[in-house]
Design a protein around this motif. Structure first.
Motif, PDB file in Angstrom:
ATOM      1  N   TYR A   1     -73.360 -69.189-105.156  1.00 55.96           N
ATOM      2  CA  TYR A   1     -73.755 -68.244-104.093  1.00 55.96           C
ATOM      3  C   TYR A   1     -73.026 -67.017-104.238  1.00 55.96           C
ATOM      4  O   TYR A   1     -71.889 -67.307-104.510  1.00 55.96           O
ATOM      5  N   THR A   2     -73.432 -65.891-104.446  1.00 55.90           N
ATOM      6  CA  THR A   2     -72.795 -64.649-104.534  1.00 55.90           C
ATOM      7  C   THR A   2     -73.062 -63.812-102.999  1.00 55.90           C
ATOM      8  O   THR A   2     -74.085 -63.549-102.536  1.00 55.90           O
TER       9      THR A   2
ATOM     10  N   THR B   1     -57.919 -65.386 -91.941  1.00 57.25           N
ATOM     11  CA  THR B   1     -56.938 -65.931 -91.166  1.00 57.25           C
ATOM     12  C   THR B   1     -57.683 -67.001 -90.115  1.00 57.25           C
ATOM     13  O   THR B   1     -57.038 -67.577 -89.594  1.00 57.25           O
TER      14      THR B   1
ATOM     15  N   THR C   1     -59.274 -58.915 -88.850  1.00 55.60           N
ATOM     16  CA  THR C   1     -58.486 -58.024 -89.431  1.00 55.60           C
ATOM     17  C   THR C   1     -59.039 -57.910 -91.018  1.00 55.60           C
ATOM     18  O   THR C   1     -59.078 -56.758 -91.508  1.00 55.60           O
TER      19      THR C   1
ATOM     20  N   GLY D   1     -76.813 -62.033 -99.953  1.00 61.69           N
ATOM     21  CA  GLY D   1     -76.110 -62.763-100.958  1.00 61.69           C
ATOM     22  C   GLY D   1     -77.517 -63.293-101.855  1.00 61.69           C
ATOM     23  O   GLY D   1     -78.781 -63.008-101.449  1.00 61.69           O
TER      24      GLY D   1
ATOM     25  N   GLU E   1     -62.201 -51.029 -87.731  1.00 66.89           N
ATOM     26  CA  GLU E   1     -61.758 -52.252 -87.525  1.00 66.89           C
ATOM     27  C   GLU E   1     -61.328 -52.445 -85.919  1.00 66.89           C
ATOM     28  O   GLU E   1     -60.307 -51.943 -85.679  1.00 66.89           O
ATOM     29  N   PRO E   2     -61.673 -53.603 -85.353  1.00 66.86           N
ATOM     30  CA  PRO E   2     -61.029 -54.011 -84.048  1.00 66.86           C
ATOM     31  C   PRO E   2     -59.555 -54.750 -84.413  1.00 66.86           C
ATOM     32  O   PRO E   2     -59.244 -55.187 -85.509  1.00 66.86           O
ATOM     33  N   GLU E   3     -59.077 -54.634 -83.187  1.00 69.75           N
ATOM     34  CA  GLU E   3     -57.693 -55.025 -83.259  1.00 69.75           C
ATOM     35  C   GLU E   3     -57.620 -56.508 -83.465  1.00 69.75           C
ATOM     36  O   GLU E   3     -58.657 -57.168 -82.680  1.00 69.75           O
ATOM     37  N   PRO E   4     -57.042 -57.318 -84.398  1.00 66.50           N
ATOM     38  CA  PRO E   4     -57.056 -58.926 -84.588  1.00 66.50           C
ATOM     39  C   PRO E   4     -56.559 -59.700 -83.320  1.00 66.50           C
ATOM     40  O   PRO E   4     -55.639 -59.175 -82.440  1.00 66.50           O
ATOM     41  N   ASP E   5     -57.240 -60.687 -82.781  1.00 67.15           N
ATOM     42  CA  ASP E   5     -56.771 -61.640 -81.952  1.00 67.15           C
ATOM     43  C   ASP E   5     -55.565 -62.277 -81.987  1.00 67.15           C
ATOM     44  O   ASP E   5     -54.842 -62.391 -81.117  1.00 67.15           O
ATOM     45  N   ILE E   6     -55.264 -62.615 -83.222  1.00 62.93           N
ATOM     46  CA  ILE E   6     -53.979 -63.278 -83.618  1.00 62.93           C
ATOM     47  C   ILE E   6     -53.655 -62.664 -84.917  1.00 62.93           C
ATOM     48  O   ILE E   6     -54.532 -62.013 -85.728  1.00 62.93           O
TER      49      ILE E   6
ATOM     50  N   ASP F   1     -51.381 -63.160 -88.609  1.00 56.63           N
ATOM     51  CA  ASP F   1     -51.655 -64.141 -89.825  1.00 56.63           C
ATOM     52  C   ASP F   1     -50.726 -65.316 -89.741  1.00 56.63           C
ATOM     53  O   ASP F   1     -51.293 -66.604 -89.902  1.00 56.63           O
TER      54      ASP F   1
ATOM     55  N   ALA G   1     -52.451 -67.797 -87.267  1.00 56.96           N
ATOM     56  CA  ALA G   1     -53.909 -68.269 -87.819  1.00 56.96           C
ATOM     57  C   ALA G   1     -53.249 -69.328 -88.746  1.00 56.96           C
ATOM     58  O   ALA G   1     -53.815 -70.523 -88.883  1.00 56.96           O
ATOM     59  N   LEU G   2     -52.221 -69.370 -89.461  1.00 58.47           N
ATOM     60  CA  LEU G   2     -51.769 -70.274 -90.459  1.00 58.47           C
ATOM     61  C   LEU G   2     -51.211 -71.386 -89.678  1.00 58.47           C
ATOM     62  O   LEU G   2     -51.702 -72.694 -90.140  1.00 58.47           O
TER      63      LEU G   2
ATOM     64  N   LEU H   1     -54.614 -73.365 -88.632  1.00 61.20           N
ATOM     65  CA  LEU H   1     -55.090 -73.923 -89.718  1.00 61.20           C
ATOM     66  C   LEU H   1     -54.051 -75.171 -90.222  1.00 61.20           C
ATOM     67  O   LEU H   1     -54.786 -76.171 -90.712  1.00 61.20           O
ATOM     68  N   LEU H   2     -52.988 -75.404 -90.250  1.00 60.13           N
ATOM     69  CA  LEU H   2     -52.202 -76.640 -90.380  1.00 60.13           C
ATOM     70  C   LEU H   2     -52.231 -77.367 -89.307  1.00 60.13           C
ATOM     71  O   LEU H   2     -51.238 -78.342 -89.584  1.00 60.13           O
TER      72      LEU H   2
END
Lengths: 297, 88
Positions: free
Chosen positions: A181-182, A261, A280, B15, B68-73, B75, B78-79, B82-83
């Motif tokens: 998939y690209t 993120t 972001t 795509g 671009e909107p401001e990020p909610d969180i 990096d 966010a990490l 994820l962990l």
């Protein structure tokens, strides 16, 4: 011729015998005829003498005695045997007891050929039988792809080892499908469509960043690898449920490696949702290879 | 057998790939090869702009991106998510 003087002689008189003189006493002796009909000793009665003896002892009939079996044979009265014909069947030595007799003679016996399997063998004319039924030994490996009945012959094995490739599902765990998939443009959410048959259990995606000049590949496992059988997990040594690793084995934090993120993974009916962008960092255009594993139909 | 497809949204190609689902648009191998070639020559857009691959005719189109909107969180947070770690 008459001789003078006294003669000491017997004088045969009709019907009587005069006792000889000189002996003192005297008297008449009756002359009889003695009939003898059987062997024995005959003593004349007092006053009897015998002028003749008629012997009529029966002469036995001379027969031939035929003896056909062991035993004691008493001759029939009045019979004698000139010869005896013995035709008693063969008798056998003690060592021959139990052997086969055919028409009055021991039957020739030979060793029977080796018996190698179960069954009934006529050993009448054999003096011995060698039994060499193969003994089961070893283990036979049987691979079963799915539920069902195997027709493997394991009769000559002591045991059988059955390897079921997949438990449940009725099929074999295999790579159901794969594709590329690209992503043609930066996007906020990217899904990778895929089609497959069977029952997909999990998938993983390898993303390349060749366009950004970093020739790396990353992998994401979409699904619960920890619930897979060990032999299946061994196919994916670098992956587990949440944490992914690069192909070189280094830990990769999903999302950050491609500038994300927030990352959401999931295996859906038609799509692999690879990532969801943060506000972001949009998902950059990229090329992905995806693989779907599961149980074949 | 390999199937080829493309995904088109509002006239732009989102795509393309191989062995896609039923909801994608099937294309011939020649068209797929053309998409691959076109994508390999994707031009670099200036800041605030992006190139979108137009479906018909097949060409790159430079468009201006919304701010671009401001990020909610951030990096780091966010990490942590994820962990599976506690977020601050």
């Amino acid at each position: 011729m008459e001789l003078g003087g006294s003669l000491n002689r017997k004088t045969n008189l009709s019907g009587s015998i005069l006792r000889t003189s000189g002996g003192g006493g005297g008297g008449d002796i009756t002359l009889d005829t003695l009939s003898v009909s059987e062997n024995g000793t005959y003593t004349p009665q007092t006053g009897h003498a015998y002028k003749k003896a008629i012997v009529s002892v029966p002469v036995p009939t001379i027969d031939t005695l035929t003896v056909s079996q062991n035993g004691t044979y008493t001759a029939t009265s009045g019979h004698a045997y000139g010869e005896a014909v013995v035709s008693v069947p063969n008798s056998y030595a003690a060592g021959d007891e139990g052997k086969v007799v055919n028409n009055g003679a021991l039957a020739a016996q030979t060793a029977h050929a080796t018996v190698t399997q179960n069954g009934t063998v006529d050993t009448t004319l054999n003096n011995s039988v060698v039994v060499a039924v193969p003994q089961p030994a070893g283990t036979k490996q049987i691979s079963i792809q799915q539920n069902g009945t195997t027709t493997e012959d394991v009769s000559s094995y002591a045991s059988a080892e059955i390897a079921v490739n997949v438990s449940g599902g009725g099929g074999q765990f295999t790579l159901l499908t794969s594709g590329n998939y690209t992503q043609a443009a930066d996007a906020t959410t990217m899904t990778i469509p895929f089609s497959t048959t069977g029952t997909p259990l999990f998938a993983y995606v390898v993303a390349s960043e060749a366009l950004s000049g970093v020739a790396q590949a990353y992998a994401w496992v979409l699904g619960n690898v920890s619930q897979l059988p060990n032999d299946v997990k061994s196919l994916f040594p670098h992956f587990d449920l949440v944490r992914s690793k690069q192909a070189n084995g280094n830990d990769v934090t999903p999302g950050t490696t491609i500038g994300l993120t927030q990352t959401t993974y999931g295996l859906h009916d038609d799509y692999i949702l690879v990532a969801q962008q943060s506000n972001t960092y949009p998902i950059k255009a990229n090329t992905y290879s995806w693989y779907v594993w599961g149980v074949s139909a | 057998m390999t199937d080829f497809y493309k995904i088109v949204d509002n006239g732009y190609i989102v795509g393309f790939g191989t062995n896609g689902s039923d909801s994608v648009i099937s294309v011939a191998e020649d068209e797929y090869d053309a998409l691959v070639s076109m994508f390999a020559e994707r031009p670099t857009a200036p800041s605030g702009y992006a190139y979108l691959l137009q479906d018909d005719p097949l060409e790159w189109v430079l468009v201006e991106l919304p701010p671009e909107p401001e990020p909610d969180i951030d990096d780091a947070e966010a990490l942590d998510i994820l962990l599976g770690r506690e977020t601050t």
